[in-house]
Design a protein around this motif. Structure first.
Motif, PDB file in Angstrom:
ATOM      1  N   GLN A   1     -19.386 -20.883   8.262  1.00  0.00           N
ATOM      2  CA  GLN A   1     -20.590 -20.750   7.435  1.00  0.00           C
ATOM      3  C   GLN A   1     -21.255 -22.111   7.309  1.00  0.00           C
ATOM      4  O   GLN A   1     -20.568 -23.130   7.197  1.00  0.00           O
ATOM      5  CB  GLN A   1     -20.245 -20.220   6.038  1.00  0.00           C
ATOM      6  CG  GLN A   1     -19.615 -18.841   6.042  1.00  0.00           C
ATOM      7  CD  GLN A   1     -18.176 -18.866   5.530  1.00  0.00           C
ATOM      8  OE1 GLN A   1     -17.548 -19.900   5.509  1.00  0.00           O
ATOM      9  NE2 GLN A   1     -17.672 -17.715   5.148  1.00  0.00           N
TER      10      GLN A   1
ATOM     11  N   SER B   1     -17.232 -18.019  -5.676  1.00  0.00           N
ATOM     12  CA  SER B   1     -18.467 -18.402  -6.358  1.00  0.00           C
ATOM     13  C   SER B   1     -18.139 -19.256  -7.574  1.00  0.00           C
ATOM     14  O   SER B   1     -17.166 -18.998  -8.285  1.00  0.00           O
ATOM     15  CB  SER B   1     -19.243 -17.157  -6.807  1.00  0.00           C
ATOM     16  OG  SER B   1     -19.731 -16.437  -5.696  1.00  0.00           O
TER      17      SER B   1
ATOM     18  N   GLN C   1     -12.628 -18.792  -0.441  1.00  0.00           N
ATOM     19  CA  GLN C   1     -13.989 -19.101  -0.879  1.00  0.00           C
ATOM     20  C   GLN C   1     -14.251 -18.353  -2.179  1.00  0.00           C
ATOM     21  O   GLN C   1     -13.744 -17.257  -2.391  1.00  0.00           O
ATOM     22  CB  GLN C   1     -15.023 -18.751   0.189  1.00  0.00           C
ATOM     23  CG  GLN C   1     -14.986 -17.348   0.713  1.00  0.00           C
ATOM     24  CD  GLN C   1     -16.001 -17.135   1.839  1.00  0.00           C
ATOM     25  OE1 GLN C   1     -17.050 -17.752   1.862  1.00  0.00           O
ATOM     26  NE2 GLN C   1     -15.656 -16.266   2.766  1.00  0.00           N
TER      27      GLN C   1
ATOM     28  N   TYR D   1     -28.239 -23.259  -7.166  1.00  0.00           N
ATOM     29  CA  TYR D   1     -28.193 -23.588  -5.746  1.00  0.00           C
ATOM     30  C   TYR D   1     -29.599 -23.497  -5.169  1.00  0.00           C
ATOM     31  O   TYR D   1     -30.549 -23.105  -5.861  1.00  0.00           O
ATOM     32  CB  TYR D   1     -27.223 -22.666  -4.991  1.00  0.00           C
ATOM     33  CG  TYR D   1     -27.576 -21.197  -5.045  1.00  0.00           C
ATOM     34  CD1 TYR D   1     -28.320 -20.599  -4.026  1.00  0.00           C
ATOM     35  CD2 TYR D   1     -27.172 -20.392  -6.099  1.00  0.00           C
ATOM     36  CE1 TYR D   1     -28.653 -19.259  -4.061  1.00  0.00           C
ATOM     37  CE2 TYR D   1     -27.487 -19.047  -6.144  1.00  0.00           C
ATOM     38  CZ  TYR D   1     -28.236 -18.483  -5.124  1.00  0.00           C
ATOM     39  OH  TYR D   1     -28.557 -17.151  -5.166  1.00  0.00           O
ATOM     40  N   ASN D   2     -29.734 -23.891  -3.885  1.00  0.00           N
ATOM     41  CA  ASN D   2     -31.038 -23.843  -3.198  1.00  0.00           C
ATOM     42  C   ASN D   2     -32.079 -24.722  -3.871  1.00  0.00           C
ATOM     43  O   ASN D   2     -33.212 -24.318  -4.112  1.00  0.00           O
ATOM     44  CB  ASN D   2     -31.553 -22.396  -3.118  1.00  0.00           C
ATOM     45  CG  ASN D   2     -31.523 -21.886  -1.683  1.00  0.00           C
ATOM     46  OD1 ASN D   2     -30.871 -22.471  -0.824  1.00  0.00           O
ATOM     47  ND2 ASN D   2     -32.205 -20.791  -1.434  1.00  0.00           N
TER      48      ASN D   2
ATOM     49  N   ASN E   1     -20.212 -26.561  -0.108  1.00  0.00           N
ATOM     50  CA  ASN E   1     -21.051 -25.501  -0.662  1.00  0.00           C
ATOM     51  C   ASN E   1     -21.680 -24.701   0.478  1.00  0.00           C
ATOM     52  O   ASN E   1     -22.349 -25.257   1.343  1.00  0.00           O
ATOM     53  CB  ASN E   1     -22.146 -26.132  -1.533  1.00  0.00           C
ATOM     54  CG  ASN E   1     -23.144 -25.131  -2.078  1.00  0.00           C
ATOM     55  OD1 ASN E   1     -24.293 -25.477  -2.317  1.00  0.00           O
ATOM     56  ND2 ASN E   1     -22.745 -23.893  -2.279  1.00  0.00           N
ATOM     57  N   LYS E   2     -21.437 -23.396   0.480  1.00  0.00           N
ATOM     58  CA  LYS E   2     -22.031 -22.530   1.490  1.00  0.00           C
ATOM     59  C   LYS E   2     -23.538 -22.444   1.279  1.00  0.00           C
ATOM     60  O   LYS E   2     -24.029 -22.278   0.160  1.00  0.00           O
ATOM     61  CB  LYS E   2     -21.405 -21.135   1.392  1.00  0.00           C
ATOM     62  CG  LYS E   2     -21.938 -20.127   2.398  1.00  0.00           C
ATOM     63  CD  LYS E   2     -21.275 -18.774   2.176  1.00  0.00           C
ATOM     64  CE  LYS E   2     -21.874 -17.706   3.075  1.00  0.00           C
ATOM     65  NZ  LYS E   2     -21.265 -16.379   2.820  1.00  0.00           N
ATOM     66  N   TYR E   3     -24.291 -22.568   2.363  1.00  0.00           N
ATOM     67  CA  TYR E   3     -25.755 -22.586   2.325  1.00  0.00           C
ATOM     68  C   TYR E   3     -26.324 -21.325   1.657  1.00  0.00           C
ATOM     69  O   TYR E   3     -25.838 -20.218   1.878  1.00  0.00           O
ATOM     70  CB  TYR E   3     -26.288 -22.726   3.756  1.00  0.00           C
ATOM     71  CG  TYR E   3     -27.790 -22.743   3.881  1.00  0.00           C
ATOM     72  CD1 TYR E   3     -28.545 -23.702   3.229  1.00  0.00           C
ATOM     73  CD2 TYR E   3     -28.454 -21.792   4.646  1.00  0.00           C
ATOM     74  CE1 TYR E   3     -29.934 -23.726   3.340  1.00  0.00           C
ATOM     75  CE2 TYR E   3     -29.827 -21.800   4.770  1.00  0.00           C
ATOM     76  CZ  TYR E   3     -30.570 -22.776   4.112  1.00  0.00           C
ATOM     77  OH  TYR E   3     -31.930 -22.784   4.222  1.00  0.00           O
ATOM     78  N   GLN E   4     -27.340 -21.524   0.820  1.00  0.00           N
ATOM     79  CA  GLN E   4     -28.052 -20.460   0.111  1.00  0.00           C
ATOM     80  C   GLN E   4     -27.125 -19.611  -0.763  1.00  0.00           C
ATOM     81  O   GLN E   4     -27.247 -18.394  -0.846  1.00  0.00           O
ATOM     82  CB  GLN E   4     -28.816 -19.564   1.094  1.00  0.00           C
ATOM     83  CG  GLN E   4     -30.014 -20.256   1.731  1.00  0.00           C
ATOM     84  CD  GLN E   4     -30.867 -19.320   2.562  1.00  0.00           C
ATOM     85  OE1 GLN E   4     -30.363 -18.394   3.184  1.00  0.00           O
ATOM     86  NE2 GLN E   4     -32.175 -19.559   2.575  1.00  0.00           N
ATOM     87  N   SER E   5     -26.176 -20.266  -1.426  1.00  0.00           N
ATOM     88  CA  SER E   5     -25.272 -19.568  -2.333  1.00  0.00           C
ATOM     89  C   SER E   5     -24.618 -20.590  -3.257  1.00  0.00           C
ATOM     90  O   SER E   5     -24.707 -21.804  -3.040  1.00  0.00           O
ATOM     91  CB  SER E   5     -24.183 -18.824  -1.545  1.00  0.00           C
ATOM     92  OG  SER E   5     -23.218 -19.734  -1.047  1.00  0.00           O
ATOM     93  N   ASN E   6     -23.945 -20.090  -4.297  1.00  0.00           N
ATOM     94  CA  ASN E   6     -23.138 -20.979  -5.145  1.00  0.00           C
ATOM     95  C   ASN E   6     -21.656 -20.821  -4.821  1.00  0.00           C
ATOM     96  O   ASN E   6     -20.791 -20.994  -5.677  1.00  0.00           O
ATOM     97  CB  ASN E   6     -23.407 -20.713  -6.631  1.00  0.00           C
ATOM     98  CG  ASN E   6     -23.028 -19.293  -7.050  1.00  0.00           C
ATOM     99  OD1 ASN E   6     -22.541 -18.508  -6.243  1.00  0.00           O
ATOM    100  ND2 ASN E   6     -23.250 -18.970  -8.314  1.00  0.00           N
ATOM    101  N   VAL E   7     -21.370 -20.509  -3.560  1.00  0.00           N
ATOM    102  CA  VAL E   7     -20.003 -20.281  -3.098  1.00  0.00           C
ATOM    103  C   VAL E   7     -19.371 -21.595  -2.641  1.00  0.00           C
ATOM    104  O   VAL E   7     -19.984 -22.374  -1.895  1.00  0.00           O
ATOM    105  CB  VAL E   7     -19.969 -19.256  -1.944  1.00  0.00           C
ATOM    106  CG1 VAL E   7     -18.576 -19.176  -1.324  1.00  0.00           C
ATOM    107  CG2 VAL E   7     -20.417 -17.889  -2.448  1.00  0.00           C
TER     108      VAL E   7
END
Length: 453
Positions: A263, A302, A300, A308-309, A280-286
């Motif tokens: 990811q 949240s 993984q 985020y973003n 941090n996974k892109y376009q998420s708070n994961v």
């Protein structure tokens, strides 16, 4: 291991089914050995399987391996602690030599020394006097580390012997000893390795490589012999991580391997801790934990409520909503939420499950921060990412209190997009306008006397 012969039915069908369920290692499970077809058409296979006694103790074996891993982590932490304590001791001893020199000059002073020079010598001596008790305490603490190291060595030998016999004799006792050692090591690290930030050295430029934004790091938990460097160019949508064998190879741009993350990442607040990358996974708070050796995502999760973003980034932007850090006490996440009005939240994370252990609201607006880093459970925040930056704010998680500070440092290339502390090397890793830069830090270590509260 035992060999068995067992009719399995049609050779072609059963062989296909069997191959799909076999494990790769004969030490861990089933493995096909030979096969032949019987006169009645059934397939007869000779298979290698684990001995029944081993299977019966799978739970104990697994627990034993986990204990071995814990002891190995303790050993690595001991090595790091010993290295840092040795450096501190060398520094304090040099101060002791300076004290003796000053004392000799004071004793030898006569009418030929001006009153101003004499007063300067006296003032300098007064400043250094507290270091004498610090030196004695460091000597005692060094002996404590030697005893801890011997206990770790003995415990490792006991575990290795039990593992060789594949038994469970004394398991509970060993578990208690491991837990006690971990607690003592943590307390020792807090006492010896920690202090208040009082200075940041001049920058040391390691290399100029990549774009304006990115991150680079070493493993904070690795033993001193492991000097691998990880490099991640860019601040969003990236998946390529370069792993260099040594710092020298990183400087030369040679001897590296590539990891392709499953990811993409967001921001530059990544950290490598105990063989895994946390990002941090892109376009998420994961939060993603990627294990380098197995090249797989171990877990993984949240981060509850985290923005985020570019909702709550540092002042330089760059999807820096979530910043992961490691200090002497473990893994941290720095972020913010709508619920706390955009103020920086510091959360201690469990590195195995990524669950939040505890959180603090610092009261400092994240969009006003240039960058931040953790040392000894204290969050330090810079007032800018541009020229003229300084460490401006400190939040103490042990007391849930804060103070404004004034620790300047030279922002040589005028645009910091990553700033992280490495407790193993007691240095700040920085990505500054396409340059990979190091800063050494000075920590003031206060040792309480017996009469202090």
């Amino acid at each position: 291991l035992k060999k068995i012969r067992k009719p399995l039915g049609s050779c072609s069908l059963t062989m296909l089914s069997l191959q799909q369920t076999l494990f790769q290692s004969p030490e861990e499970g089933w493995q096909l050995y030979t096969s032949a077809q019987a006169p009645d058409g059934k397939c007869i296979c000779t298979a290698v399987i684990p001995a029944q006694s081993t299977c019966a103790r799978d739970g104990r074996s697994r627990e034993l391996r986990q204990l071995m891993e814990k002891v190995q982590n303790v050993s690595q932490s001991m090595e790091v602690l010993e290295l840092r304590t040795f450096r501190d001791l060398q520094y304090v001893r040099s101060m002791e030599t300076l004290m003796r020199s000053l004392d000799a000059r004071l004793r030898a002073a006569d009418g030929s020394v001006s009153a101003k020079s004499f007063q300067e010598l006296k003032d300098r001596m007064t400043e250094l006097l507290p270091l004498s008790s610090v030196l004695e305490q460091y000597k005692a603490d060094t002996r404590t580390i030697v005893r801890l190291r011997e206990e770790v060595r003995n415990l490792s030998s006991s575990l290795a012997a039990i593992q060789e016999e594949m038994g469970a004799y004394g398991y509970e006792d060993l578990q208690q000893r491991v837990m006690a050692l971990e607690a003592r090591l943590h307390a020792c690290a807090q006492k010896l390795g920690c202090g208040k930030l009082t200075g940041v050295s001049n920058p040391i430029t390691i290399r100029a490589m990549g774009s304006r934004f990115g991150s680079w790091m070493t493993d904070t938990m690795a033993p001193s012999a492991d000097s691998r460097v990880w490099y991640m160019d860019g601040y969003y949508k990236g998946r390529r991580v370069l792993e260099f064998r040594t710092l020298g190879d990183f400087i030369k741009g040679q001897n590296f391997i590539q990891h392709l993350l499953p990811q993409p990442w967001a921001g530059t607040g990544h950290v490598v801790y105990n063989g895994s990358l946390f990002y941090n996974k892109y376009q998420s708070n994961v939060v993603v934990k990627y294990h380098f050796r197995s090249r797989s995502v171990l877990v993984q999760r949240s981060l509850p409520g985290a923005g985020y973003n570019n909702t709550f980034p540092y002042s330089w932007g760059g999807f820096s909503d979530m910043d992961f850090m490691v200090d002497e006490s473990g893994l941290w996440a720095v972020y913010t939420t709508n619920q706390n009005a955009g103020n920086i939240v510091v959360s201690r994370l469990d590195p195995h499950t990524l669950e939040v252990v505890r959180s603090w609201d610092t009261g400092y607006p994240k969009r006003s921060a240039g960058e931040a880093f953790m040392i000894c459970g204290v969050l330090y925040v810079t007032n800018s990412h541009l020229a003229g930056a300084k460490v401006y704010f400190a939040y103490f998680t042990n007391t849930s209190s804060y103070e404004y500070t004034d620790v300047p440092f030279h922002n040589q290339y005028s645009h910091i997009s990553m700033l992280d502390y490495n407790p193993r090397e007691r240095a700040l890793y920085t990505w500054n306008n396409g340059h990979q830069v190091l800063y050494n830090v000075t920590l003031f270590h206060v040792i309480s006397t017996a009469g202090d509260p």
